[in-house]
Write a protein that holds these residues in place. Structure first.
Motif, mmCIF file in Angstrom:
data_model
loop_
_atom_site.group_PDB
_atom_site.id
_atom_site.type_symbol
_atom_site.label_atom_id
_atom_site.label_comp_id
_atom_site.label_asym_id
_atom_site.label_seq_id
_atom_site.Cartn_x
_atom_site.Cartn_y
_atom_site.Cartn_z
ATOM 1 N N SER A 123 0.838 -1.181 0.000
ATOM 2 C CA SER A 123 0.000 0.000 0.000
ATOM 3 C C SER A 123 0.884 1.246 0.000
ATOM 4 O O SER A 123 1.896 1.303 0.666
ATOM 5 C CB SER A 123 -0.896 -0.077 1.211
ATOM 6 N N ILE A 124 0.480 2.235 -0.770
ATOM 7 C CA ILE A 124 1.211 3.488 -0.830
ATOM 8 C C ILE A 124 0.229 4.617 -0.519
ATOM 9 O O ILE A 124 -0.894 4.603 -0.996
ATOM 10 C CB ILE A 124 1.892 3.669 -2.198
ATOM 11 N N PHE A 125 0.629 5.550 0.309
ATOM 12 C CA PHE A 125 -0.236 6.639 0.765
ATOM 13 C C PHE A 125 -1.495 6.104 1.444
ATOM 14 O O PHE A 125 -2.493 6.802 1.526
ATOM 15 C CB PHE A 125 -0.647 7.566 -0.384
ATOM 16 N N GLY A 126 -1.494 4.848 1.875
ATOM 17 C CA GLY A 126 -2.669 4.257 2.506
ATOM 18 C C GLY A 126 -3.733 3.802 1.527
ATOM 19 O O GLY A 126 -4.863 3.542 1.900
ATOM 20 N N TYR A 127 -3.364 3.679 0.250
ATOM 21 C CA TYR A 127 -4.315 3.264 -0.782
ATOM 22 C C TYR A 127 -3.866 1.959 -1.401
ATOM 23 O O TYR A 127 -2.694 1.636 -1.435
ATOM 24 C CB TYR A 127 -4.425 4.335 -1.883
ATOM 25 N N ASP A 128 -4.828 1.229 -1.961
ATOM 26 C CA ASP A 128 -4.565 -0.036 -2.640
ATOM 27 C C ASP A 128 -4.040 0.194 -4.053
ATOM 28 O O ASP A 128 -3.286 -0.590 -4.589
ATOM 29 C CB ASP A 128 -5.870 -0.836 -2.663
ATOM 30 N N LEU A 129 -4.436 1.280 -4.694
ATOM 31 C CA LEU A 129 -4.021 1.707 -6.031
ATOM 32 C C LEU A 129 -4.276 0.678 -7.125
ATOM 33 O O LEU A 129 -3.439 0.404 -7.945
ATOM 34 C CB LEU A 129 -2.553 2.139 -6.040
ATOM 35 N N GLN A 130 -5.449 0.159 -7.127
ATOM 36 C CA GLN A 130 -5.883 -0.690 -8.225
ATOM 37 C C GLN A 130 -6.667 0.121 -9.252
ATOM 38 O O GLN A 130 -6.915 -0.343 -10.346
ATOM 39 C CB GLN A 130 -6.744 -1.844 -7.705
ATOM 40 N N LEU A 185 7.878 8.062 -17.743
ATOM 41 C CA LEU A 185 7.333 7.093 -16.802
ATOM 42 C C LEU A 185 7.883 5.718 -17.129
ATOM 43 O O LEU A 185 7.920 5.321 -18.293
ATOM 44 C CB LEU A 185 5.807 7.043 -16.908
ATOM 45 N N TRP A 186 8.309 5.014 -16.096
ATOM 46 C CA TRP A 186 8.718 3.629 -16.265
ATOM 47 C C TRP A 186 8.122 2.847 -15.105
ATOM 48 O O TRP A 186 8.078 3.333 -13.964
ATOM 49 C CB TRP A 186 10.239 3.449 -16.253
ATOM 50 N N CYS A 187 7.678 1.638 -15.398
ATOM 51 C CA CYS A 187 7.175 0.761 -14.352
ATOM 52 C C CYS A 187 7.514 -0.668 -14.724
ATOM 53 O O CYS A 187 7.422 -1.061 -15.893
ATOM 54 C CB CYS A 187 5.658 0.917 -14.199
ATOM 55 N N GLY A 188 7.933 -1.425 -13.744
ATOM 56 C CA GLY A 188 8.250 -2.824 -13.967
ATOM 57 C C GLY A 188 7.005 -3.669 -14.160
ATOM 58 O O GLY A 188 5.968 -3.416 -13.545
ATOM 59 N N GLU A 189 7.119 -4.648 -15.026
ATOM 60 C CA GLU A 189 5.983 -5.545 -15.303
ATOM 61 C C GLU A 189 5.548 -6.335 -14.058
ATOM 62 O O GLU A 189 4.401 -6.745 -13.957
ATOM 63 C CB GLU A 189 6.330 -6.513 -16.436
ATOM 64 N N GLU A 190 6.466 -6.542 -13.122
ATOM 65 C CA GLU A 190 6.137 -7.286 -11.902
ATOM 66 C C GLU A 190 5.724 -6.351 -10.759
ATOM 67 O O GLU A 190 5.443 -6.809 -9.655
ATOM 68 C CB GLU A 190 7.333 -8.142 -11.460
ATOM 69 N N ASP A 191 5.675 -5.055 -11.013
ATOM 70 C CA ASP A 191 5.288 -4.065 -10.009
ATOM 71 C C ASP A 191 3.774 -4.084 -9.844
ATOM 72 O O ASP A 191 3.036 -4.110 -10.835
ATOM 73 C CB ASP A 191 5.759 -2.678 -10.466
ATOM 74 N N ALA A 220 6.621 9.968 -22.090
ATOM 75 C CA ALA A 220 7.065 8.656 -22.544
ATOM 76 C C ALA A 220 6.725 7.668 -21.440
ATOM 77 O O ALA A 220 6.947 7.955 -20.264
ATOM 78 C CB ALA A 220 8.563 8.653 -22.808
ATOM 79 N N PHE A 221 6.149 6.555 -21.818
ATOM 80 C CA PHE A 221 5.870 5.497 -20.843
ATOM 81 C C PHE A 221 6.541 4.223 -21.325
ATOM 82 O O PHE A 221 6.360 3.812 -22.473
ATOM 83 C CB PHE A 221 4.372 5.253 -20.685
ATOM 84 N N HIS A 222 7.319 3.638 -20.453
ATOM 85 C CA HIS A 222 7.998 2.387 -20.756
ATOM 86 C C HIS A 222 7.746 1.398 -19.625
ATOM 87 O O HIS A 222 7.620 1.793 -18.466
ATOM 88 C CB HIS A 222 9.513 2.605 -20.888
ATOM 89 N N SER A 223 7.696 0.147 -19.988
ATOM 90 C CA SER A 223 7.642 -0.912 -18.982
ATOM 91 C C SER A 223 8.570 -2.023 -19.449
ATOM 92 O O SER A 223 8.857 -2.165 -20.639
ATOM 93 C CB SER A 223 6.215 -1.435 -18.798
ATOM 94 N N SER A 224 9.069 -2.743 -18.490
ATOM 95 C CA SER A 224 9.968 -3.855 -18.784
ATOM 96 C C SER A 224 10.049 -4.730 -17.538
ATOM 97 O O SER A 224 9.370 -4.454 -16.545
ATOM 98 C CB SER A 224 11.362 -3.341 -19.172
ATOM 99 N N GLU A 225 10.886 -5.712 -17.599
ATOM 100 C CA GLU A 225 11.125 -6.555 -16.435
ATOM 101 C C GLU A 225 11.421 -5.665 -15.236
ATOM 102 O O GLU A 225 12.087 -4.640 -15.359
ATOM 103 C CB GLU A 225 12.323 -7.462 -16.710
ATOM 104 N N GLY A 226 10.930 -6.038 -14.075
ATOM 105 C CA GLY A 226 11.256 -5.294 -12.868
ATOM 106 C C GLY A 226 10.093 -5.203 -11.909
ATOM 107 O O GLY A 226 8.959 -5.519 -12.233
#
Length: 92
Positions: free
Chosen positions: A1-8, A35-41, A62-68
């Protein structure tokens, strides 16, 4: 949880000081966003939603995602890429 939220879903942040979706709609000028976010995040879906929101508002980014996942190991790798992106795009 981040900031007390589930963020779904973006609706969880609606009306809070963490509502980046509302900030994007504010009409303010923004720097080029990378923006980058890992696929397992666990935040990958909300990041995809935010990127789509920025695209709909025609906010350059720009938004990128990859392993991580949500750890410094991956942020360190992608921070260098983000700095290069900003360096290239700040000259525009």
């Amino acid at each position: 949880s981040i900031f007390g939220y589930d963020l779904q879903s973006a609706e969880e942040l609606a009306g809070t000081k963490h509502d980046l979706f509302a900030l994007a709609r504010s009409g303010k000028d923004f720097p080029y966003l990378y923006l980058w976010c890992g696929e397992e995040d666990s935040l990958i879906d909300i990041n995809r939603q935010f990127s789509a929101h920025l695209s709909a508002l025609e906010i350059p980014h720009a938004f990128h995602s990859s392993e991580g996942n949500h750890t410094w190991k991956w942020w360190d790798i992608h921070l260098e890429k983000a700095l290069a992106y900003w360096s290239e795009n700040m000259a525009r």
